[in-house]
Design an enzyme around this catalytic site. Structure first.
Site: not given
Ligand code: EPZ
Length: 415
Positions: A22-23, A116, A121, A304, A396
């Site tokens: 998915k990711n 969510c 996020r 995850d 999902r």
């Molecule tokens: C990706 O989300 C994945 N989703 C998530 O999987 C996964 O948990 C995450 O990476 C971490 O590995 C997809 O790939 C579609 P991040 P993403 O930006 O890109 C903070 C699942 O269950 N942050 O690395 O949104 C954020 O709030 C999902 O499959 C900011 O503060 O993750 C979080 O605390 C859940 N500002 C942390 O960084 C920003 O601009 C990690 O987020 C962006 C992120």
């Protein structure tokens, strides 16, 4: 409301092929908008996040059709229509359309993607990076990007955000000049996106490292690409057999992406054999507790998998400590696991779990994707019958997971 009815106690035996990631596929779908022609994605998982993304691609003018598990996208014509809140709430990955449309159309307008159950996020890191690329970003009801002056930049991320790294790559790939990203996310899904783009003619180096260099090119060309296996789905089946018992063989696997997941399982007493593209996992008695597990950016233990290991800790022998360092609210499933008899104390970013000999079936409700998987895994090993609602969360990210578990011997049915 649909519900899964799981009668626990059946060990799992047999062979199962892992689905496409998915990711990994969601960024590839966004990237297809940068290619003014056909993109063919082989081994695409039929999951609701992918269906939502196909709707988004169609909304901006791409043609998308399925041929069994092949997704055929034709982005010859793309226009940067406004992507409204009704679209952005469907999947978080919609944010990646910003980067793709910046590269393709030099313009993008999108409502904020929703938070969510696992956290707010925000997208501040994404937008700060776009501004460094000389994108004029206006924030209000929605995010407006005018990239007519798009230009390469040297960007140091405050946090190795997966999505922000992917978005910067997408925005820079057909931009002007050279972009360097420092403290880039090293998750495999970033590397797969870069490999996809390079195969389509992009110039990217440092793939798989925390330092990416992207040299903007004029145009990308059509490609056919195989979606890599889903490492979290693989981890989920690994957790399932460690909960229910038995021995399963998982095929279509990238074992090298799962080192941080396999290690604690082996340390806790599970047997895991790693072959080139397969993993054979066997439960050898009650797992020992996890003394200390903390989620970290790749190659650390993946966030995850945190809920899945919370479920395993619930029946491990001893007290486990699990710290969640990536998301600020990702222990929501603890209260539902407690309804199955788990003894979990959550204090801020830490959960302490007093392992019980067994859990007992009950009615439970999932509030997020990986929490739903954790409840399923817990129910497979519990005594008695569990009714799991919130099944739409499972759909999902997991393609036919209950049929997959049933095929391995689980007593599970959809009601
Ligand atoms: C990706 O989300 C994945 N989703 C998530 O999987 C996964 O948990 C995450 O990476 C971490 O590995 C997809 O790939 C579609 P991040 P993403 O930006 O890109 C903070 C699942 O269950 N942050 O690395 O949104 C954020 O709030 C999902 O499959 C900011 O503060 O993750 C979080 O605390 C859940 N500002 C942390 O960084 C920003 O601009 C990690 O987020 C962006 C992120």
């Amino acid at each position: 409301m649909a519900a899964l009815i799981i009668s626990g106690g059946n060990p799992l035996y047999g062979k199962i092929k892992m689905q496409g990631s998915k990711n990994a596929v969601l960024p590839l779908m966004a990237a297809s908008l940068v290619i003014p022609g056909k993109t063919t994605l082989l081994g695409c998982p039929r999951i609701s996040d992918v269906f939502a993304m196909t709707d988004l691609l169609r909304k901006v003018g791409a043609k998308v059709l399925w041929q069994e598990d092949t997704l055929c996208i034709d982005a010859s014509v793309v226009q940067p229509v406004v992507i409204g809140p009704e679209d952005t709430k469907s999947t978080r990955a919609c944010i990646l359309l910003l980067g793709a449309l910046i590269s393709r159309c030099r313009s993008a307008v999108m409502a904020y993607p929703g938070g969510c159950a696992i956290g707010k996020r925000p997208v501040d890191i994404h937008l700060a990076a776009f501004k460094q690329l000389k994108v004029c970003v206006t924030e209000g009801e929605q995010i407006s990007c005018d990239a007519s002056k798009l230009c390469g930049a040297e960007i140091s991320l405050t946090f190795p955000s997966v999505g922000a790294t992917q978005n910067i790559v997408l925005a820079a790939v057909c931009g002007r000049g050279v972009t360097r990203i420092h403290n880039a996310a090293r998750e495999p899904e970033v590397a797969w996106l870069c490999r996809f783009l390079v195969q389509a003619g992009a110039k990217i180096s440092g793939i798989g490292t925390a330092h990416l260099l992207i040299e903007g090119v004029e145009r990308l060309h059509e490609i056919t690409f195989s979606v890599p296996p889903d490492r979290i789905v693989t981890g989920t089946y690994l957790a399932a057999v460690m909960s229910a018992g038995g021995e399963i063989q998982m095929t279509n696997v990238c074992p090298e992406e799962l080192t941080a997941v396999i290690r604690p399982i082996v340390q806790a007493g599970g047997a895991v054999r790693v072959l080139e593209k397969e993993i054979i996992a066997k439960k050898r008695g009650r797992l020992a507790a996890f003394d200390y597990l903390c989620t970290e950016p790749y190659p650390g233990f993946p966030t995850d998998m945190q809920s899945l290991f919370l479920a395993l800790a619930a029946t491990a022998n001893g007290t486990s400590v699990i710290e969640e360092k990536i998301f600020e609210a990702r222990f929501g499933v603890a209260k539902e696991l407690a309804r199955l008899g788990a003894r979990i104390w959550v204090d801020g970013a830490c959960a302490l779990v007093d392992g019980q000999r067994t859990l007992r079936g009950n009615s439970v409700h999932a509030g997020d994707l990986r929490g739903a998987a954790a409840l399923l895994v817990a129910a497979l090993g519990a005594e008695g019958t569990t009714q799991l609602t919130g099944v739409e969360f499972l759909e999902r990210g997991y393609e036919n997971i209950w049929e997959g578990m049933s095929g391995l011997g689980a007593d599970i049915r959809m009601e």
